[in-house]
Each structure stands twice: as structure tokens, then as C-alpha cells.
Scaffold this motif. Structure first.
Motif, PDB file in Angstrom:
ATOM      1  N   LEU A   9      31.416  43.732  34.526  1.00  0.00           N
ATOM      2  CA  LEU A   9      32.385  42.045  33.505  1.00  0.00           C
ATOM      3  C   LEU A   9      31.682  41.256  35.565  1.00  0.00           C
ATOM      4  CD1 LEU A   9      33.660  44.242  32.419  1.00  0.00           C
ATOM      5  CD2 LEU A   9      35.116  42.199  31.893  1.00  0.00           C
ATOM      6  N   VAL A  10      31.647  40.050  34.987  1.00  0.00           N
ATOM      7  CA  VAL A  10      32.851  38.978  36.445  1.00  0.00           C
ATOM      8  C   VAL A  10      34.008  38.189  36.459  1.00  0.00           C
ATOM      9  CG1 VAL A  10      32.029  36.633  37.081  1.00  0.00           C
ATOM     10  CG2 VAL A  10      30.339  38.475  36.374  1.00  0.00           C
ATOM     11  N   VAL A  11      34.592  38.525  37.301  1.00  0.00           N
ATOM     12  CA  VAL A  11      35.606  38.674  37.166  1.00  0.00           C
ATOM     13  C   VAL A  11      36.176  37.942  38.555  1.00  0.00           C
ATOM     14  CG1 VAL A  11      38.264  40.332  37.606  1.00  0.00           C
ATOM     15  CG2 VAL A  11      36.520  40.834  35.665  1.00  0.00           C
ATOM     16  N   VAL A  12      37.497  36.900  37.708  1.00  0.00           N
ATOM     17  CA  VAL A  12      38.176  36.203  39.124  1.00  0.00           C
ATOM     18  C   VAL A  12      39.594  36.727  39.063  1.00  0.00           C
ATOM     19  CG1 VAL A  12      38.719  33.719  38.808  1.00  0.00           C
ATOM     20  CG2 VAL A  12      37.028  33.559  37.918  1.00  0.00           C
ATOM     21  N   GLU A  13      39.577  37.113  40.287  1.00  0.00           N
ATOM     22  CA  GLU A  13      40.979  37.883  41.153  1.00  0.00           C
ATOM     23  C   GLU A  13      41.381  36.655  42.037  1.00  0.00           C
ATOM     24  OE1 GLU A  13      40.031  41.100  42.677  1.00  0.00           O
ATOM     25  OE2 GLU A  13      39.578  42.102  41.476  1.00  0.00           O
ATOM     26  N   GLY A  14      42.583  37.305  41.982  1.00  0.00           N
ATOM     27  CA  GLY A  14      43.062  36.290  44.197  1.00  0.00           C
ATOM     28  C   GLY A  14      42.332  36.943  44.815  1.00  0.00           C
ATOM     29  N   LEU A  15      41.886  35.917  45.690  1.00  0.00           N
ATOM     30  CA  LEU A  15      41.370  36.441  47.055  1.00  0.00           C
ATOM     31  C   LEU A  15      42.630  37.196  47.788  1.00  0.00           C
ATOM     32  CD1 LEU A  15      39.005  36.728  48.982  1.00  0.00           C
ATOM     33  CD2 LEU A  15      39.827  34.624  49.870  1.00  0.00           C
ATOM     34  N   GLY A  16      41.750  38.640  48.626  1.00  0.00           N
ATOM     35  CA  GLY A  16      42.886  39.618  49.208  1.00  0.00           C
ATOM     36  C   GLY A  16      43.791  40.140  48.039  1.00  0.00           C
ATOM     37  N   GLN A  17      43.794  39.834  46.920  1.00  0.00           N
ATOM     38  CA  GLN A  17      45.568  40.563  46.410  1.00  0.00           C
ATOM     39  C   GLN A  17      45.451  42.280  46.647  1.00  0.00           C
ATOM     40  OE1 GLN A  17      44.647  38.981  42.254  1.00  0.00           O
ATOM     41  NE2 GLN A  17      43.289  40.859  41.842  1.00  0.00           N
ATOM     42  N   GLU A  18      45.521  43.261  47.154  1.00  0.00           N
ATOM     43  CA  GLU A  18      45.313  43.959  47.184  1.00  0.00           C
ATOM     44  C   GLU A  18      46.182  43.914  48.543  1.00  0.00           C
ATOM     45  OE1 GLU A  18      42.309  47.433  47.984  1.00  0.00           O
ATOM     46  OE2 GLU A  18      41.285  46.141  47.388  1.00  0.00           O
ATOM     47  N   HIS A  19      45.391  43.291  49.512  1.00  0.00           N
ATOM     48  CA  HIS A  19      45.821  43.031  50.692  1.00  0.00           C
ATOM     49  C   HIS A  19      47.417  42.492  50.904  1.00  0.00           C
ATOM     50  CE1 HIS A  19      42.628  45.490  51.923  1.00  0.00           C
ATOM     51  NE2 HIS A  19      41.598  44.419  51.760  1.00  0.00           N
ATOM     52  N   ARG A  20      47.790  40.848  50.039  1.00  0.00           N
ATOM     53  CA  ARG A  20      48.357  39.816  50.465  1.00  0.00           C
ATOM     54  C   ARG A  20      49.912  40.417  50.216  1.00  0.00           C
ATOM     55  NH1 ARG A  20      45.792  35.280  48.178  1.00  0.00           N
ATOM     56  NH2 ARG A  20      47.294  34.253  48.675  1.00  0.00           N
ATOM     57  N   SER A  21      50.476  40.111  50.434  1.00  0.00           N
ATOM     58  CA  SER A  21      52.348  41.016  49.783  1.00  0.00           C
ATOM     59  C   SER A  21      52.295  39.595  48.116  1.00  0.00           C
ATOM     60  CB  SER A  21      53.299  40.231  50.537  1.00  0.00           C
ATOM     61  OG  SER A  21      53.705  40.459  51.592  1.00  0.00           O
ATOM     62  N   VAL A  22      51.846  37.670  48.634  1.00  0.00           N
ATOM     63  CA  VAL A  22      51.943  37.200  47.747  1.00  0.00           C
ATOM     64  C   VAL A  22      50.599  36.446  47.419  1.00  0.00           C
ATOM     65  CG1 VAL A  22      52.807  34.924  46.159  1.00  0.00           C
ATOM     66  CG2 VAL A  22      54.789  37.287  47.785  1.00  0.00           C
ATOM     67  N   ALA A  23      49.733  36.980  46.634  1.00  0.00           N
ATOM     68  CA  ALA A  23      48.603  36.446  45.311  1.00  0.00           C
ATOM     69  C   ALA A  23      48.296  34.685  44.548  1.00  0.00           C
ATOM     70  CB  ALA A  23      48.052  37.277  45.155  1.00  0.00           C
ATOM     71  N   GLY A  24      49.366  34.202  45.883  1.00  0.00           N
ATOM     72  CA  GLY A  24      49.515  32.732  44.619  1.00  0.00           C
ATOM     73  C   GLY A  24      49.254  31.476  45.439  1.00  0.00           C
ATOM     74  N   PRO A  25      49.338  30.266  45.149  1.00  0.00           N
ATOM     75  CA  PRO A  25      48.616  29.070  45.156  1.00  0.00           C
ATOM     76  C   PRO A  25      49.635  28.896  46.678  1.00  0.00           C
ATOM     77  CG  PRO A  25      50.007  28.615  43.977  1.00  0.00           C
ATOM     78  CD  PRO A  25      50.743  30.230  43.541  1.00  0.00           C
TER      79      PRO A  25
END
Length: 331
Positions: A55-71
Motif C-alpha cells: 500500500l501507499v501510506v501517508v504518515e507523519g514524518l518521523g512519527q516514531e522518533h518525535r514525541s508529537v508528530a502533529g502540525p
């Protein structure tokens, strides 16, 4: 105003890369996939498009490294609504993790198949102006336990034998400093459980990229004489310190070396004028002892094609099965 598509180069502030961009660039250089930044005025939403299980999946960039992966850049305002047609390319599934609950309703609100659920908690707190004020902010029991732990170390090992050292990582000292820290993983519970950051090649690579992109990355050591008792990794940006990971020698657990090391780190941060402590994600007792406040972060799944719907159905089935197993184990 509509969302526009940018890249990390477009986030440069003159000739200087900001701390936030340093972090995002390190994520982009570590994660597999195509990094993209969505822009809506001053609001930025860093994304990564990657292939996952066909699948082509859209994720938050670096969401496994950042405490909060939001805007980024929302402040106290409202995040602009993001719709499927705003995305930078065709995708099967949106899978955001560690996303702030306050902005969750702005993600694809018209999609009836959208699933939003609790993901994990992030812990943090403001820091006081000096060490005395910080200690006063702790509970009486925590202050008592900290004093007892320090006195116990001094009685057992001698008043002048314990040592705290903070090393700012650079190209010239990276290998030697990391090797010294990684040696502790042989005796920490994280190392024995094979979940130590100090022996994780991907996380090591991410931290090295952070350093190369201008972030202040430090490794902190707490020792009894020649015996290394605890290690922690921190990052500093914009008057904020993140305690990314910390481990202690399990043979000396009764002396609470991890607790004392955290106090040394926080005390030094206060004296350096740092005003925010980020203790990362995951609920553990010591984060409450430092009077950190939990923030609920959400996982948001939005299928965009029939393959995305199948993936979401499969994920729901896994959650249901996991819930049933937990219920059965407790019964």
C-alpha cells in the motif's frame, strides 16, 4: 486559502536551519519514503509517503522518533482542515500516530470510515527558574526519596566518588562516547530485553543525523567511581530539553542511579535557562514523580481506496483479537 506542497529546503530561515527543521531533516534522512511538507499559511504538516505491505501510506514524518508528530505553527489556534484532495499524491491509507487530540478533528472530517483512537501519552512540564524552585514543585515524598538516594550513594561509595558528566556529541567524539554508553546496555533491563536505544542501529543512525543537521545531542553519564551506573540521551531545542532515553545498571538498581541522573540533567537544564522538559512518550511512574503532565496523542487511520479499507478492517480485527486476549488473560 488552500494547502500547498513544500519540501524541507523551503523551511530554511535565511542561511540558518532552525532546530525544528534539523529534527525533520534527520527524520527524512532516516525514514524510508518520500518526505513532503504541507503548508497552509504559517501552519506546516510534515508528511512521509511510503510503501507498506503493498500500500501507499501517508504518515507523519518521523512519527516514531518525535514525541508529537502533529502540525507545526498552530499555536493556540485551529488547524486548517485537511482533505484527501489536498494530499500530494495518490495514496491508499492515511496512518497518523502520536497526533495531538486537539487537532484530530481537522483530519479528513468528512470521511465516514475514518477511525481515531487513543495511541499513547506524551509527558512534559514547565521548569522552574532555579533548582530550589524546581525541588519545591515536587511532592514531599519525591524530595525525600531523592535525598535518601543521594545520601545512600554517598554512605556506600563515598561522598566524592559519584560523578555526573554531560558530553555534547560531535563528529570528533561520537564513536568513543557512544561506545562508552553502549557498554551499559549489557547490564540494563532494556539491553537484556533487547529494546535498548544504545544497541538499536536505526535509532543510533537517527541520532547521528540529528547531530549532523545541527541539533544539540548529549549523552549523560552517572558513575560510582569507575563503575558506570546510568546513561541518558537528551536533545535541546528552543529552550526545551527532551530526555529521549535513559538506562541504568540493574546491578545497582537499589541505589536509584537513573533517578539521580535524571535529577542531575534537569538541574543542569534549569541552570542553563531551559524552560520546558519533554519526557517523551509512554507512561512510567518516574515521570509522574517529576510532576510531568500527560498529553493524550491519537492514532488516526483513514482509508482512501479499497486496499486501504481492507487494511483498516485487518487492523480493527487485530485490535479486537488483542482486546479479547487481554480480557481472557485477566479473567
Amino acid at each position: 486559502m488552500a494547502w500547498s506542497i513544500d519540501d524541507l529546503e523551503g523551511l530554511r530561515n535565511g542561511e540558518t536551519v532552525t532546530d525544528t527543521v534539523s529534527w525533520l531533516r534527520a527524520c527524512a534522512e532516516t525514514d524510508a519514503g518520500k518526505p513532503v511538507v504541507m503548508r497552509h499559511g504559517r501552519v506546516l504538516l510534515p508528511l512521509c509517503l511510503r510503501r507498506r505491505h503493498g500500500l501507499v501510506v501517508v504518515e507523519g514524518l518521523g512519527q516514531e522518533h518525535r514525541s508529537v508528530a502533529g502540525p507545526i505553527g498552530v499555536g493556540g489556534g485551529t488547524m486548517p482542515v485537511l482533505r484527501p484532495e489536498d494530499l500530494p499524491g495518490a495514496a491508499d491509507l492515511v496512518d497518523f500516530r502520536r497526533f495531538p487530540k486537539a487537532y484530530a478533528d481537522s483530519l479528513f472530517p468528512s470521511r465516514s470510515s475514518r477511525l481515531a483512537r487513543f495511541d499513547i501519552e506524551r509527558f512534559g512540564r514547565p521548569l522552574a527558574a532555579d533548582e530550589d524552585a524546581f525541588l519545591a514543585s515536587l511532592s514531599k515524598g519525591t524530595r525525600k526519596d531523592l535525598r535518601y538516594a543521594i545520601k545512600r550513594v554517598e554512605r556506600t561509595f563515598g561522598q566524592d566518588t559519584w560523578r555526573y558528566e554531560a558530553v555534547t556529541l560531535g563528529a570528533d567524539n561520537w564513536d568513543a562516547t557512544w561506545e562508552k554508553a553502549a557498554d551499559l546496555a549489557q547490564r540494563s533491563w532494556q539491553g537484556k530485553a533487547r529494546v535498548s536505544v544504545l544497541t538499536d542501529g536505526k535509532k543510533k543512525g537517527f541520532l547521528e543525523k540529528l547531530m549532523e543537521n545541527g541539533m544539540t545531542v548529549k549523552i549523560h553519564f552517572y558513575s560510582f567511581g569507575d563503575t558506570l551506573a546510568a546513561v541518558a540521551i537528551t536533545m535541546e531545542k528552543n529552550k526545551e530539553i527532551l530526555i529521549y532515553s535513559h538506562e541504568y545498571n540493574a546491578d545497582y538498581a537499589k541505589y536509584q542511579p537513573g533517578h539521580i541522573l535524571n535529577f542531575c540533567i534537569i538541574s543542569k537544564a534549569v541552570s542553563n535557562g531551559i524552560s520546558i522538559l519533554d519526557f517523551g512518550v509512554g507512561a512510567t511512574r518516574h515521570k509522574y514523580e517529576w510532576q510531568c503532565t500527560p498529553e493524550a496523542l491519537w492514532r488516526i487511520l483513514v482509508p482512501l481506496t479499497w486496499k486501504g479499507h481492507l487494511a483498516l478492517a485487518y487492523q480493527k480485527a487485530r485490535w479486537c483479537l488483542g482486546g479479547w486476549r487481554n480480557h481472557t488473560a485477566k479473567a
